[in-house]
Design an enzyme around this catalytic site. Structure first.
Site, mmCIF file in Angstrom:
data_model
loop_
_atom_site.group_PDB
_atom_site.id
_atom_site.type_symbol
_atom_site.label_atom_id
_atom_site.label_comp_id
_atom_site.label_asym_id
_atom_site.label_seq_id
_atom_site.Cartn_x
_atom_site.Cartn_y
_atom_site.Cartn_z
ATOM 1 N N ASN A 114 -22.049 46.368 -68.342
ATOM 2 C CA ASN A 114 -23.340 46.986 -68.620
ATOM 3 C C ASN A 114 -24.030 47.445 -67.343
ATOM 4 O OD1 ASN A 114 -23.248 46.844 -71.394
ATOM 5 N ND2 ASN A 114 -24.236 44.845 -71.503
ATOM 6 N N SER A 155 -25.580 39.933 -73.575
ATOM 7 C CA SER A 155 -25.017 41.122 -72.948
ATOM 8 C C SER A 155 -25.594 41.386 -71.567
ATOM 9 C CB SER A 155 -25.272 42.352 -73.841
ATOM 10 O OG SER A 155 -26.660 42.528 -74.050
ATOM 11 N N HIS A 164 -19.057 37.277 -73.040
ATOM 12 C CA HIS A 164 -19.650 38.539 -73.494
ATOM 13 C C HIS A 164 -18.572 39.412 -74.111
ATOM 14 C CE1 HIS A 164 -21.588 42.642 -72.518
ATOM 15 N NE2 HIS A 164 -21.903 42.254 -73.737
ATOM 16 N N GLU A 168 -16.098 39.420 -70.886
ATOM 17 C CA GLU A 168 -16.633 38.990 -69.592
ATOM 18 C C GLU A 168 -16.913 37.492 -69.657
ATOM 19 O OE1 GLU A 168 -18.921 42.780 -67.657
ATOM 20 O OE2 GLU A 168 -19.939 41.780 -69.331
#
Length: 649
Positions: A491, A420, A441, A453
């Site tokens: 993130n 992540s 991801h 991702e």
């Protein structure tokens, strides 16, 4: 008899029985759409048919993909004057009314997609035949674009299906397969897989068949019924979306309440209201989001063949197990390995629940379960097309695992990590061929979250990234190529938002108030509920990865983690959770102005991070960034994306 004729987008021919066969085949390789040029030619076709009436007419598509995808969305952005748009809509109303009023029978053959304006054209025909193919889908997706059907669909759909059923179809944007569309009343006949829909349409024309709605549909559009039903539908809709965020559904309900049952008023109200919506900011933003997400999909459609037939997943935790289940659901053969057999068993049990929810028949569920194979020995590595690692978020553990797996993995296989936040360069150092390593991801919960991702490091080859994008599309996800930088995109921009909310929480603002402020802005859930959903341990790890966390925030997370309060997955985090649903201890407090100020305070760091991510080249364009943040964080779609919201795109 009218002679055969060919226009740029339409072809007209006649058979020996005097039936005219009109084929819509828009110039170019794309789907059939009802742009201005197509509709102008349609008027010319009707003139030709009026000049020499046929025995009947069959309307069909020349595109293998489907009948028609609706209006040409590319033309919408050129319109700013609502009166001009209303005039154009009235012109289309006139064309479809001419078709519907034709003295000769008109049948329509539907295959593949028949959506929006395409379905409105089909409803203007006297008889509809749908081919029972897996690709055949009928529906009205317009509310997703901030409008509602404008080519006579609100009149003809409510007249055929009844007001409540038609509004249900339009408000949800759901699509129906051929037989479901027949049961609903959208089509009159269904051609089986091995039947000829053209033959059924020809028979309908020769018999002079004209579809008639039932008396219940007529009764549901009466003034008395509308007065009772419309408020109920409005209340149900208000439980899902807000009128100040998404006005189209509420305008549609009111349009039917006021004008339903009167054809002239329905058409005029449609022209006026749809024109106003189409030229408004919400629709412009939603159309931008649509094109941006379609651009992401196109990144994974370079290969005609599937990128993978066999997938191996290392790690049967929540993420790894759910990735495996989604892949099996998509038709791949999946092997799932973990050192703990109990984790594999738990993952298989969750997968069976997913298959039960998503697949209709026992045979389909059994087949999906058969494709998901427990692999405690890790034998699937040697025959995998793609290997996805989803073990503990520790760089040393991942490097050791990659070094052990690379020698066993086929030379053609793609190697991916579900990290992540860890940079790929750190993980690739253990590989002999780092070019085959990418990040895939996924987001939790994997079955529901639409974004993946596709992370590329300095050594990742373009071919590996392209295969990663194709795999995401194969799994029904949107791929977002990202440079390998801490946190990637989602993130990286989400962490400052969550941190800002945590600061306010520690300063005394109630969690329910913070969440209400974010939802009022347009987020699907608030930041505190989101942190609980993601997992407080995951949030803590991301904050550490992206930089030194503030001591107070770190301490608040550490205390809950130490107590086993990880969020939804443990039943308690900042909130108490029961049966997967949050239990808030108190209602939100604050005036609308105070809640708006809180939303601004929490979202400003996210918006700043989006600007920096674009400047740093984490993604290729503002459109991709906006689409990725919407799909990955739920950022309010009606605002067009964070960069559009800030006036930067």
């Amino acid at each position: 008899m009218t002679s055969d004729a060919v226009w740029q987008h339409w072809q007209l021919r006649h058979d020996p029985d005097g039936i005219a066969w009109l084929t819509l085949d828009c110039a170019g390789d794309g789907p059939n759409t009802l742009g201005r040029a197509v509709l102008e030619e349609f008027g010319q076709v009707l003139d030709a048919l009026d000049a020499a009436p046929p025995r009947g007419l069959v309307l069909r598509s020349g595109k293998p993909a489907g009948f028609a995808a609706g209006a040409d969305l590319r033309e919408f952005d050129g319109y700013r004057d609502a009166d001009e748009v209303a005039s154009l809509i009235r012109h289309v109303h006139g064309l479809f009314a001419r078709l519907e009023a034709a003295p000769w029978p008109v049948a329509c053959v539907i295959h593949g997609h028949c959506l929006g304006g395409g379905l409105e054209l089909a409803l203007a025909c006297h008889w509809r035949v749908a081919h029972d193919l897996p690709s055949t889908r009928l529906g009205f997706p317009e509310v997703r674009l901030g409008i509602y059907p404008g080519f006579g669909g609100t009149l003809r759909a409510t007249r055929r299906l009844g007001g409540p059923a038609a509004l249900g179809l339009m408000l949800t944007s759901r699509t129906l397969a051929a037989r479901a569309a027949s049961a609903a009343g959208l089509v009159d006949a269904v051609a089986g897989t091995h039947e000829s829909p053209d033959w059924l349409a020809r028979r309908a024309v020769l018999a002079g068949r004209r579809s008639r709605p039932g008396w219940l549909a007529h009764l549901s559009n009466s003034a008395a019924a509308r007065a009772v039903i419309a408020p109920l539908i409005r209340r149900q809709t208000a439980q899902k979306v807000r009128a100040d965020h998404y006005p189209a559904p509420f305008r549609l309900i009111e349009h039917w309440r006021l004008d339903g049952g009167d054809a002239a008023r329905m058409l005029e109200g449609e022209a006026r209201e749809v024109a106003g919506l189409l030229t408004g900011e919400v629709s412009r933003n939603l159309r931008r989001v649509y094109f941006a997400t379609e651009q992401l999909k196109s990144l994974g459609r370079q290969n005609a063949a599937p990128v993978a037939h066999r997938l191996h997943v290392e790690g049967a935790g929540v993420m790894g197990g759910d990735i495996a289940a989604v892949a099996a659901l998509a038709g791949l053969e999946v092997t799932l390995h973990d050192l703990d057999a109990a984790r594999i068993d738990a993952a298989l049990a969750r997968a069976r629940g997913l298959f039960a929810r998503r697949l209709k028949t026992p045979a389909e569920r059994l087949a999906a379960a058969g494709r998901l194979i427990a692999d405690p020995a890790g034998d699937g590595v040697a025959r995998a097309d793609v290997l996805i690692e989803a073990v503990i978020e520790d760089a040393g553990v991942k490097r050791t695992l990659f070094a052990a797996l690379e020698a066993r993995l086929p030379a053609h296989a793609l190697l991916a990590t579900n990290t992540s936040a860890l940079p790929l360069e750190t993980l690739a150092s253990a590989l002999i061929d780092p070019g085959r390593l990418i990040g895939l991801h996924f987001f939790n919960p994997v079955p529901r979250m639409p974004l993946v991702e596709v992370v590329h490091g300095e050594a990742s080859t373009p071919a590996a990234v392209a295969r990663g994008c194709a795999l995401a599309v194969q799994l029904g996800k949107y791929p977002l190529p990202c440079r390998s930088q801490p946190g990637f995109l989602v993130n990286r921009v989400l962490a400052p938002y969550l941190l800002a909310a945590l600061r306010l929480l520690l300063a005394g603002t109630p969690a329910a108030t913070l969440d209400a402020a974010a939802v009022g802005f347009g987020m699907p859930v608030g930041p505190i509920e989101l942190a609980d959903t993601v997992g407080l341990d995951v949030c803590r790890h991301v904050l550490v990865t992206l930089g030194p966390a503030e001591p107070a925030a770190a301490a608040a997370l550490d205390a809950r983690i130490a107590a086993g309060r990880l969020g939804r997955k443990s039943g308690q985090g900042f909130y108490v959770w029961k049966d997967g649903k949050v239990r808030r201890p108190a209602a939100a407090t604050g005036t609308p102005a105070e809640l708006a100020a809180l939303a601004d305070a929490m979202l400003a760091p996210l918006l700043d991070a989006c600007e920096r991510a674009l400047a740093d080249g984490v993604v290729a364009s503002a459109e991709q960034l906006d689409a990725g943040v919407i799909l990955g964080t739920g950022f309010a779609p009606f605002r067009g994306g964070p960069l559009r919201y800030r006036g930067l795109a």
